[in-house]
Design an enzyme around this catalytic site. Structure first.
Site, PDB file in Angstrom:
ATOM      1  N   LYS A  54       0.835  -1.202   0.000  1.00 29.42           N
ATOM      2  CA  LYS A  54       0.000   0.000   0.000  1.00 29.42           C
ATOM      3  C   LYS A  54       0.875   1.260   0.000  1.00 29.42           C
ATOM      4  O   LYS A  54       0.623   2.203  -0.758  1.00 29.42           O
ATOM      5  CB  LYS A  54      -0.955  -0.009   1.205  1.00 29.42           C
ATOM      6  CG  LYS A  54      -2.068  -1.050   1.043  1.00 29.42           C
ATOM      7  CD  LYS A  54      -2.891  -1.303   2.301  1.00 29.42           C
ATOM      8  CE  LYS A  54      -3.820  -2.490   2.072  1.00 29.42           C
ATOM      9  NZ  LYS A  54      -4.595  -2.902   3.240  1.00 29.42           N
ATOM     10  N   GLN A  98      -5.046  -1.550   9.457  1.00 31.50           N
ATOM     11  CA  GLN A  98      -4.947  -2.883   8.860  1.00 31.50           C
ATOM     12  C   GLN A  98      -5.549  -3.931   9.802  1.00 31.50           C
ATOM     13  O   GLN A  98      -5.245  -3.971  10.991  1.00 31.50           O
ATOM     14  CB  GLN A  98      -3.465  -3.198   8.566  1.00 31.50           C
ATOM     15  CG  GLN A  98      -3.219  -4.508   7.839  1.00 31.50           C
ATOM     16  CD  GLN A  98      -3.710  -4.511   6.394  1.00 31.50           C
ATOM     17  OE1 GLN A  98      -3.903  -3.463   5.774  1.00 31.50           O
ATOM     18  NE2 GLN A  98      -3.935  -5.692   5.849  1.00 31.50           N
ATOM     19  N   ASP A 121     -11.474   2.641   3.667  1.00 32.45           N
ATOM     20  CA  ASP A 121     -11.783   1.200   3.581  1.00 32.45           C
ATOM     21  C   ASP A 121     -13.294   0.961   3.452  1.00 32.45           C
ATOM     22  O   ASP A 121     -13.711  -0.135   3.082  1.00 32.45           O
ATOM     23  CB  ASP A 121     -11.335   0.502   4.877  1.00 32.45           C
ATOM     24  CG  ASP A 121      -9.997  -0.204   4.737  1.00 32.45           C
ATOM     25  OD1 ASP A 121      -9.685  -0.676   3.637  1.00 32.45           O
ATOM     26  OD2 ASP A 121      -9.285  -0.304   5.761  1.00 32.45           O
TER      27      ASP A 121
HETATM   28  N1  GUN Z   1      -6.911  -6.816   5.930  1.00 29.54           N
HETATM   29  C1  GUN Z   1      -7.075  -7.533   4.792  1.00 29.54           C
HETATM   30  N2  GUN Z   1      -7.624  -6.769   3.823  1.00 29.54           N
HETATM   31  C2  GUN Z   1      -7.811  -5.551   4.362  1.00 29.54           C
HETATM   32  C3  GUN Z   1      -8.335  -4.325   3.849  1.00 29.54           C
HETATM   33  O1  GUN Z   1      -8.762  -4.203   2.696  1.00 29.54           O
HETATM   34  N3  GUN Z   1      -8.331  -3.279   4.719  1.00 29.54           N
HETATM   35  C4  GUN Z   1      -7.876  -3.385   5.991  1.00 29.54           C
HETATM   36  N4  GUN Z   1      -7.943  -2.312   6.771  1.00 29.54           N
HETATM   37  N5  GUN Z   1      -7.398  -4.510   6.496  1.00 29.54           N
HETATM   38  C5  GUN Z   1      -7.368  -5.583   5.681  1.00 29.54           C
END
Ligand code: GUN
Length: 296
Positions: A54, A98, A121
């Site tokens: 990311k 996350q 998100d």
């Molecule tokens: N863990 C796995 N996929 C994601 C996601 O798209 N966003 C977040 N915040 N955590 C994750």
């Protein structure tokens, strides 16, 4: 019949290019780059891999990411305090915590602390509610990426039968809401669904998001259907090797479907591309900078 392969990797690269050019215009107009705060707790290796990609994607798109790493034993109050500080920070347009979080942390309470207008998100109940009633808000990245691929492939989805296999808050439920808004007739199926094969066989669109390797078999697919495979499962490939497979049995399903996403290279790359897009949308709103409708 051999299905067309829906190239999510190429589509995501195109979206990232578009975001990068809009991000440059944003930075000129706002006098600063769009910013995303990424919070990671603990040392889960898979989460660190995701978070690294990311940060890399943000930098490549000309946007700024802020790296917040907290120890695995962090307390609820400290994590809440960090999120509140990020909510108040004017150069932070988006906040991503996350998941998963360690067991001592109340995950829903943390998500509820994020300002819904920085919740790129789309996990906050306010954004889930906005999606449910058809208001503008942030939509979770993976299902929004799936919808983009479907619309690119099929155009108008009105009247199509869609079966979403999986009912998670992150993928299954928002996917069903998005397809309903596109005038599909939507069924949400899951592990307790009776005769899942027969339910899937009705679908013009199958979204597989159950997290079980190759569960959706070829003879479950209606000839000519479009299959979107959200699964990313690492399985034993013998001789000490592993390989990635989806939730659909690709070899079989691609003999029957008209089009299918591969794993890897299908839905996966879309998630980060949509995260960048959501962050840039948040930045425009946060800074009061307009953009052309349809540009993002
Ligand atoms: N863990 C796995 N996929 C994601 C996601 O798209 N966003 C977040 N915040 N955590 C994750």
């Amino acid at each position: 019949m051999s299905a067309a392969i829906i190239d999510g990797k190429a589509f995501a690269a195109g979206l990232r290019g578009k975001v990068a050019s809009q991000a440059a215009s944003f930075a000129r107009a706002a006098g600063r780059p769009a910013g995303l705060a990424v919070v990671i707790v603990g040392e889960d290796p898979a989460s660190h891999v995701y978070v690294r990609s990311k940060h890399k994607a943000m930098a490549e798109a000309g946007m700024k990411s802020f790296d917040h790493r907290l120890p695995a034993d962090v307390g609820q109050d400290d994590l809440v305090a960090l999120v509140q500080q990020l909510n108040a920070d004017p150069v932070v347009d988006g906040i991503l915590v996350q998941l998963p979080l360690p067991p001592q942390i109340d995950e829903q309470a943390i998500i509820a602390t994020i300002d819904p207008d920085k919740d790129v998100d789309g996990f906050h109940v306010v954004n889930a509610g906005r999606l449910a009633v058809g208001l503008h808000g942030f939509v979770p990245c993976t299902p929004l990426g799936c919808l983009m691929l479907l619309k690119e492939r099929l155009g108008d989805l009105s009247g199509l039968d869609a079966v979403v296999v999986g009912r998670s808050n992150i993928v299954g439920k928002p996917m069903a809401a998005l397809l309903t808004a596109e005038n599909c007739t939507v069924t949400i199926a899951h592990s307790r669904t009776r005769d899942l094969a027969a339910v899937v066989r009705r679908a013009d669109i199958v979204v597989a998001a159950v997290g079980r390797p190759e569960m959706i078999r070829g003879d479950w697919i209606k000839p000519g259907a479009t299959v979107i495979d959200v699964g990313i499962n690492r399985i034993d490939a013998g001789e000490g090797k592993t390989r990635l497979v989806g939730d659909a049995a690709f070899g079989e399903a691609s003999q029957v479907a008209a089009a299918i996403t591969p794993v890897p290279g299908g839905v996966g790359p879309m998630t980060i591309a949509v995260l960048l897009r959501n962050t840039l949308v948040a930045a425009h709103r946060n800074a009061g900078v307009g953009y052309e409708k349809g540009a993002l």
